[in-house]
Design a protein around this motif. Structure first.
Motif, PDB file in Angstrom:
ATOM      1  N   LEU A 138       0.821  -1.210   0.000  1.00  0.00           N
ATOM      2  CA  LEU A 138       0.000   0.000   0.000  1.00  0.00           C
ATOM      3  C   LEU A 138       0.858   1.265   0.000  1.00  0.00           C
ATOM      4  CD1 LEU A 138      -2.825  -1.060   2.498  1.00  0.00           C
ATOM      5  CD2 LEU A 138      -2.954  -0.938  -0.007  1.00  0.00           C
ATOM      6  N   HIS A 139       1.999   1.188   0.682  1.00  0.00           N
ATOM      7  CA  HIS A 139       2.890   2.363   0.703  1.00  0.00           C
ATOM      8  C   HIS A 139       3.453   2.633  -0.683  1.00  0.00           C
ATOM      9  CE1 HIS A 139       5.866   5.241   2.064  1.00  0.00           C
ATOM     10  NE2 HIS A 139       6.790   4.546   1.429  1.00  0.00           N
ATOM     11  N   ILE A 140       4.008   1.608  -1.322  1.00  0.00           N
ATOM     12  CA  ILE A 140       4.620   1.791  -2.643  1.00  0.00           C
ATOM     13  C   ILE A 140       3.568   2.186  -3.674  1.00  0.00           C
ATOM     14  CG2 ILE A 140       5.916   0.672  -4.496  1.00  0.00           C
ATOM     15  CD1 ILE A 140       7.537   1.182  -1.986  1.00  0.00           C
ATOM     16  N   TRP A 141       2.369   1.619  -3.563  1.00  0.00           N
ATOM     17  CA  TRP A 141       1.326   1.880  -4.551  1.00  0.00           C
ATOM     18  C   TRP A 141       0.658   3.247  -4.357  1.00  0.00           C
ATOM     19  CZ3 TRP A 141      -4.197  -0.546  -4.253  1.00  0.00           C
ATOM     20  CH2 TRP A 141      -4.967  -0.101  -5.341  1.00  0.00           C
ATOM     21  N   LEU A 142       0.288   3.585  -3.115  1.00  0.00           N
ATOM     22  CA  LEU A 142      -0.550   4.752  -2.875  1.00  0.00           C
ATOM     23  C   LEU A 142       0.127   5.887  -2.118  1.00  0.00           C
ATOM     24  CD1 LEU A 142      -3.863   2.907  -1.866  1.00  0.00           C
ATOM     25  CD2 LEU A 142      -3.284   3.874  -4.101  1.00  0.00           C
ATOM     26  N   VAL A 143       0.845   5.561  -1.039  1.00  0.00           N
ATOM     27  CA  VAL A 143       1.355   6.596  -0.144  1.00  0.00           C
ATOM     28  C   VAL A 143       2.614   7.255  -0.706  1.00  0.00           C
ATOM     29  CG1 VAL A 143       2.174   7.111   2.188  1.00  0.00           C
ATOM     30  CG2 VAL A 143       0.345   5.431   1.843  1.00  0.00           C
ATOM     31  N   ALA A 144       3.586   6.439  -1.119  1.00  0.00           N
ATOM     32  CA  ALA A 144       4.839   7.005  -1.638  1.00  0.00           C
ATOM     33  C   ALA A 144       4.617   7.920  -2.845  1.00  0.00           C
ATOM     34  CB  ALA A 144       5.814   5.881  -1.992  1.00  0.00           C
ATOM     35  N   PRO A 145       3.753   7.550  -3.820  1.00  0.00           N
ATOM     36  CA  PRO A 145       3.503   8.485  -4.927  1.00  0.00           C
ATOM     37  C   PRO A 145       2.947   9.830  -4.466  1.00  0.00           C
ATOM     38  CG  PRO A 145       2.751   6.306  -5.529  1.00  0.00           C
ATOM     39  CD  PRO A 145       3.119   6.234  -4.074  1.00  0.00           C
ATOM     40  N   LEU A 146       2.038   9.804  -3.494  1.00  0.00           N
ATOM     41  CA  LEU A 146       1.494  11.056  -2.976  1.00  0.00           C
ATOM     42  C   LEU A 146       2.592  11.914  -2.349  1.00  0.00           C
ATOM     43  CD1 LEU A 146      -0.733  13.018  -2.073  1.00  0.00           C
ATOM     44  CD2 LEU A 146      -1.117  11.517  -0.091  1.00  0.00           C
ATOM     45  N   CYS A 147       3.421  11.304  -1.511  1.00  0.00           N
ATOM     46  CA  CYS A 147       4.478  12.055  -0.829  1.00  0.00           C
ATOM     47  C   CYS A 147       5.507  12.585  -1.814  1.00  0.00           C
ATOM     48  CB  CYS A 147       5.155  11.165   0.219  1.00  0.00           C
ATOM     49  SG  CYS A 147       4.062  10.666   1.578  1.00  0.00           S
ATOM     50  N   GLU A 148       5.882  11.780  -2.801  1.00  0.00           N
ATOM     51  CA  GLU A 148       6.856  12.225  -3.789  1.00  0.00           C
ATOM     52  C   GLU A 148       6.294  13.349  -4.652  1.00  0.00           C
ATOM     53  OE1 GLU A 148       8.186   8.840  -5.972  1.00  0.00           O
ATOM     54  OE2 GLU A 148       9.341   8.010  -4.298  1.00  0.00           O
ATOM     55  N   GLU A 149       5.019  13.274  -4.982  1.00  0.00           N
ATOM     56  CA  GLU A 149       4.411  14.345  -5.768  1.00  0.00           C
ATOM     57  C   GLU A 149       4.358  15.649  -4.979  1.00  0.00           C
ATOM     58  OE1 GLU A 149       3.577  14.215  -9.153  1.00  0.00           O
ATOM     59  OE2 GLU A 149       4.872  12.503  -8.718  1.00  0.00           O
ATOM     60  N   LEU A 150       4.123  15.547  -3.677  1.00  0.00           N
ATOM     61  CA  LEU A 150       4.126  16.748  -2.843  1.00  0.00           C
ATOM     62  C   LEU A 150       5.483  17.450  -2.913  1.00  0.00           C
ATOM     63  CD1 LEU A 150       2.236  15.395   0.305  1.00  0.00           C
ATOM     64  CD2 LEU A 150       1.403  17.142  -1.275  1.00  0.00           C
ATOM     65  N   LEU A 151       6.556  16.655  -3.036  1.00  0.00           N
ATOM     66  CA  LEU A 151       7.894  17.238  -3.113  1.00  0.00           C
ATOM     67  C   LEU A 151       8.208  17.759  -4.512  1.00  0.00           C
ATOM     68  CD1 LEU A 151       8.339  15.921  -0.297  1.00  0.00           C
ATOM     69  CD2 LEU A 151      10.612  15.253  -1.094  1.00  0.00           C
ATOM     70  N   TYR A 152       8.118  16.890  -5.518  1.00  0.00           N
ATOM     71  CA  TYR A 152       8.668  17.215  -6.830  1.00  0.00           C
ATOM     72  C   TYR A 152       7.702  18.021  -7.701  1.00  0.00           C
ATOM     73  CZ  TYR A 152      12.340  13.952  -5.587  1.00  0.00           C
ATOM     74  OH  TYR A 152      13.381  13.323  -4.940  1.00  0.00           O
ATOM     75  N   ARG A 153       6.447  17.568  -7.793  1.00  0.00           N
ATOM     76  CA  ARG A 153       5.485  18.327  -8.587  1.00  0.00           C
ATOM     77  C   ARG A 153       4.644  19.254  -7.717  1.00  0.00           C
ATOM     78  NH1 ARG A 153       7.933  14.423 -11.771  1.00  0.00           N
ATOM     79  NH2 ARG A 153       6.934  12.958 -10.358  1.00  0.00           N
ATOM     80  N   GLY A 154       4.995  19.334  -6.405  1.00  0.00           N
ATOM     81  CA  GLY A 154       4.362  20.272  -5.501  1.00  0.00           C
ATOM     82  C   GLY A 154       5.307  21.397  -5.140  1.00  0.00           C
ATOM     83  N   LEU A 155       6.217  21.144  -4.195  1.00  0.00           N
ATOM     84  CA  LEU A 155       7.152  22.186  -3.750  1.00  0.00           C
ATOM     85  C   LEU A 155       8.063  22.661  -4.873  1.00  0.00           C
ATOM     86  CD1 LEU A 155       8.318  21.050  -0.181  1.00  0.00           C
ATOM     87  CD2 LEU A 155       6.783  22.929  -0.768  1.00  0.00           C
ATOM     88  N   LEU A 156       8.719  21.727  -5.551  1.00  0.00           N
ATOM     89  CA  LEU A 156       9.668  22.122  -6.595  1.00  0.00           C
ATOM     90  C   LEU A 156       8.951  22.818  -7.748  1.00  0.00           C
ATOM     91  CD1 LEU A 156      12.514  22.140  -7.762  1.00  0.00           C
ATOM     92  CD2 LEU A 156      12.102  19.835  -8.660  1.00  0.00           C
ATOM     93  N   TRP A 157       7.860  22.242  -8.198  1.00  0.00           N
ATOM     94  CA  TRP A 157       7.103  22.821  -9.313  1.00  0.00           C
ATOM     95  C   TRP A 157       6.611  24.225  -8.943  1.00  0.00           C
ATOM     96  CZ3 TRP A 157       5.644  19.628 -13.719  1.00  0.00           C
ATOM     97  CH2 TRP A 157       4.869  20.291 -14.672  1.00  0.00           C
ATOM     98  N   GLY A 158       6.036  24.353  -7.746  1.00  0.00           N
ATOM     99  CA  GLY A 158       5.515  25.640  -7.317  1.00  0.00           C
ATOM    100  C   GLY A 158       6.598  26.689  -7.135  1.00  0.00           C
ATOM    101  N   ALA A 159       7.780  26.260  -6.667  1.00  0.00           N
ATOM    102  CA  ALA A 159       8.886  27.204  -6.498  1.00  0.00           C
ATOM    103  C   ALA A 159       9.345  27.748  -7.842  1.00  0.00           C
ATOM    104  CB  ALA A 159      10.042  26.515  -5.780  1.00  0.00           C
ATOM    105  N   MET A 160       9.393  26.897  -8.851  1.00  0.00           N
ATOM    106  CA  MET A 160       9.807  27.362 -10.174  1.00  0.00           C
ATOM    107  C   MET A 160       8.735  28.218 -10.829  1.00  0.00           C
ATOM    108  SD  MET A 160      12.023  24.168 -11.725  1.00  0.00           S
ATOM    109  CE  MET A 160      10.799  22.898 -11.412  1.00  0.00           C
TER     110      MET A 160
END
Length: 250
Positions: free
Chosen positions: A152-174
């Motif tokens: 469940l972590h690899i399928w559902l939780v990890a994608p959410l957390c990684e998106e918060l970082l890369y397509r969330g914080l990083l994307w928003g900062a740029m």
């Protein structure tokens, strides 16, 4: 019969149509430093757990896989609350069927391209081709409950957390720096691949990241990329589940 008062300009003024409500703008006070801080949390927690636990199994293995990612994702959300407007406005993280269907469609296409790329990468790398997560689970037979938690972590939780970082914080900062959407897409895709700290898999991770970033770019919101990422992670998560239960040969 009553007639309009000719001396009253208000009575003769044309009725203005109601103006549509303006869409909310994503204004926030965090930038690239927020992303680097959250990424540093992920790296420091991962290194600390690896040093403390050595070659973990059982609950220690679950802790090593889950805790760094979840903490980094929680930090990303906290930053938007403290220095912005919350993840719903800053990231566009809200439930919309249009975003879900877009994520499913793009994620399905990405799953096909990722599967082909993974097969080619495994053939190129030989029998030792493994991700970091696979190498941790390899040879470790887990109780069913813990194996399901990892799945469940690899399928559902990890994608959410990684998106918060890369397509969330990083994307928003740029975006805050007023970079073009194409440049934001390209750089966030590259940083996603490099940020996993798996040099041998960087090229493969680039292929994996492209459809996920496309989902974020075409909708302008994080929900679609989260769904696309989760679709992409389903088969690897299922493989790890079968591997950790001893139902799939290493």
């Amino acid at each position: 019969m009553n007639t309009p008062n000719q001396s009253d300009p208000a009575a003769n003024a044309p009725i203005e149509p109601a103006q549509p409500e303006a869409a909310p703008t994503r204004t926030h006070r965090w930038g690239l430093g927020a992303f680097f801080f959250a990424q540093a949390i992920f790296v420091l927690v991962s290194v600390t757990l690896a040093a403390a636990l050595g070659s973990p199994d059982g609950m220690a293995l679950v802790l090593m896989l889950v805790l760094p990612t979840v903490l980094a994702g929680a930090v990303a959300v906290l930053i938007t609350v403290v220095r912005g407007n919350g993840p719903r406005l800053d990231f566009g993280l809200e439930w919309r069927w249009s975003d879900v269907t877009t994520g499913l469609a793009i994620g399905g296409i990405g799953l096909v391209t990722t599967t082909i790329a993974t097969m080619l990468w495994a053939k190129w790398m030989g029998p030792d081709a493994q991700s970091t997560v696979s190498s941790l689970v390899d040879g470790v037979q887990l109780p069913p409950a813990l194996a399901v938690v990892i799945f469940l972590h690899i399928w559902l939780v990890a994608p959410l957390c990684e998106e918060l970082l890369y397509r969330g914080l990083l994307w928003g900062a740029m975006e805050r720096l007023r970079w073009s959407q194409l440049n934001v897409f390209v750089l966030s895709t590259a940083v996603f691949a490099i940020g996993h700290l798996e040099p041998e898999r960087t090229a493969l991770l680039l292929v994996i990241a492209i459809p996920i970033g496309v989902a974020r770019m075409v909708t302008g919101r994080l929900t679609a990329s989260v769904v696309a990422h989760q679709v992409n992670n389903f088969l690897p998560a299922l493989g790890l589940l079968l591997l950790s239960l001893g139902l799939l040969p290493a």
